[in-house]
Design a protein around this motif. Sequence first.
Motif, PDB file in Angstrom:
ATOM      1  N   ARG A  76       0.788  -1.329   0.026  1.00 26.85           N
ATOM      2  CA  ARG A  76      -0.040  -0.004  -0.057  1.00 26.85           C
ATOM      3  C   ARG A  76       0.791   1.179   0.029  1.00 26.85           C
ATOM      4  O   ARG A  76       0.572   2.276   0.701  1.00 26.85           O
ATOM      5  N   GLY A  77       1.803   1.428  -0.684  1.00 28.47           N
ATOM      6  CA  GLY A  77       2.487   2.640  -1.096  1.00 28.47           C
ATOM      7  C   GLY A  77       3.068   3.314   0.499  1.00 28.47           C
ATOM      8  O   GLY A  77       3.887   2.742   0.904  1.00 28.47           O
ATOM      9  N   ASN A  78       2.383   4.421   0.723  1.00 28.37           N
ATOM     10  CA  ASN A  78       3.343   5.272   1.777  1.00 28.37           C
ATOM     11  C   ASN A  78       2.517   4.945   3.026  1.00 28.37           C
ATOM     12  O   ASN A  78       2.938   5.301   3.866  1.00 28.37           O
ATOM     13  N   ARG A  82       8.371   4.253  -4.292  1.00 32.05           N
ATOM     14  CA  ARG A  82       7.355   5.191  -4.810  1.00 32.05           C
ATOM     15  C   ARG A  82       8.347   6.450  -5.149  1.00 32.05           C
ATOM     16  O   ARG A  82       8.348   7.636  -4.507  1.00 32.05           O
ATOM     17  N   PRO A  83       8.874   6.443  -6.414  1.00 32.24           N
ATOM     18  CA  PRO A  83       9.745   7.663  -6.707  1.00 32.24           C
ATOM     19  C   PRO A  83       9.178   8.872  -6.859  1.00 32.24           C
ATOM     20  O   PRO A  83       9.911   9.944  -6.686  1.00 32.24           O
ATOM     21  N   LYS A  84       7.910   8.768  -7.159  1.00 33.21           N
ATOM     22  CA  LYS A  84       7.229  10.099  -7.203  1.00 33.21           C
ATOM     23  C   LYS A  84       7.181  10.979  -5.827  1.00 33.21           C
ATOM     24  O   LYS A  84       6.957  12.115  -5.895  1.00 33.21           O
ATOM     25  N   SER A 109       8.998  14.576  -1.076  1.00 32.24           N
ATOM     26  CA  SER A 109       8.322  14.472  -0.019  1.00 32.24           C
ATOM     27  C   SER A 109       9.301  14.063   1.198  1.00 32.24           C
ATOM     28  O   SER A 109       9.313  14.418   2.144  1.00 32.24           O
ATOM     29  N   TYR A 110      10.008  12.632   0.581  1.00 36.76           N
ATOM     30  CA  TYR A 110      10.783  12.205   1.637  1.00 36.76           C
ATOM     31  C   TYR A 110      12.085  12.925   1.800  1.00 36.76           C
ATOM     32  O   TYR A 110      12.344  13.247   3.046  1.00 36.76           O
ATOM     33  N   ASP A 111      12.438  13.792   0.976  1.00 39.15           N
ATOM     34  CA  ASP A 111      13.833  14.494   1.129  1.00 39.15           C
ATOM     35  C   ASP A 111      13.490  15.932   1.934  1.00 39.15           C
ATOM     36  O   ASP A 111      14.430  16.102   2.733  1.00 39.15           O
TER      37      ASP A 111
END
Length: 108
Positions: free
Chosen positions: A54-56, A100-102, A106-108
């Motif tokens: 489930r992604g994030n 999830r490269p897109k 947000s992670y950075d």
Amino acid sequence: MKKITEFIGIVILTSIFTHCEKPQIANKKVAEPPHPWLQGDTNQRVDKVAEHLRGNDVVMTEVKYRHLELYQAITTDNKDYALYQLEKIALTMKLGAERRPKRKPSYD
């Protein structure tokens, strides 16, 4: 008497180990997984596992947990545990960005 009991012990252990071994079969096909929800060819199974991850959602839940643990480590002055939590947060976010490269900005 001692030699007889040693011999019986060796026989018992040998029989246990030989019965527990699974025979190796050459060119054995990979069996379908025993999980009923994980069916189909390799691509279909990979897609199903990705759907379950489930992604994030899972990443952010773990990051939240790690942040709470980090806060407790800081308030109790447990520097080693705080460093451990920071490393785990960084790893979790790095792996989330890979999946999830897109979402990488947000992670950075």
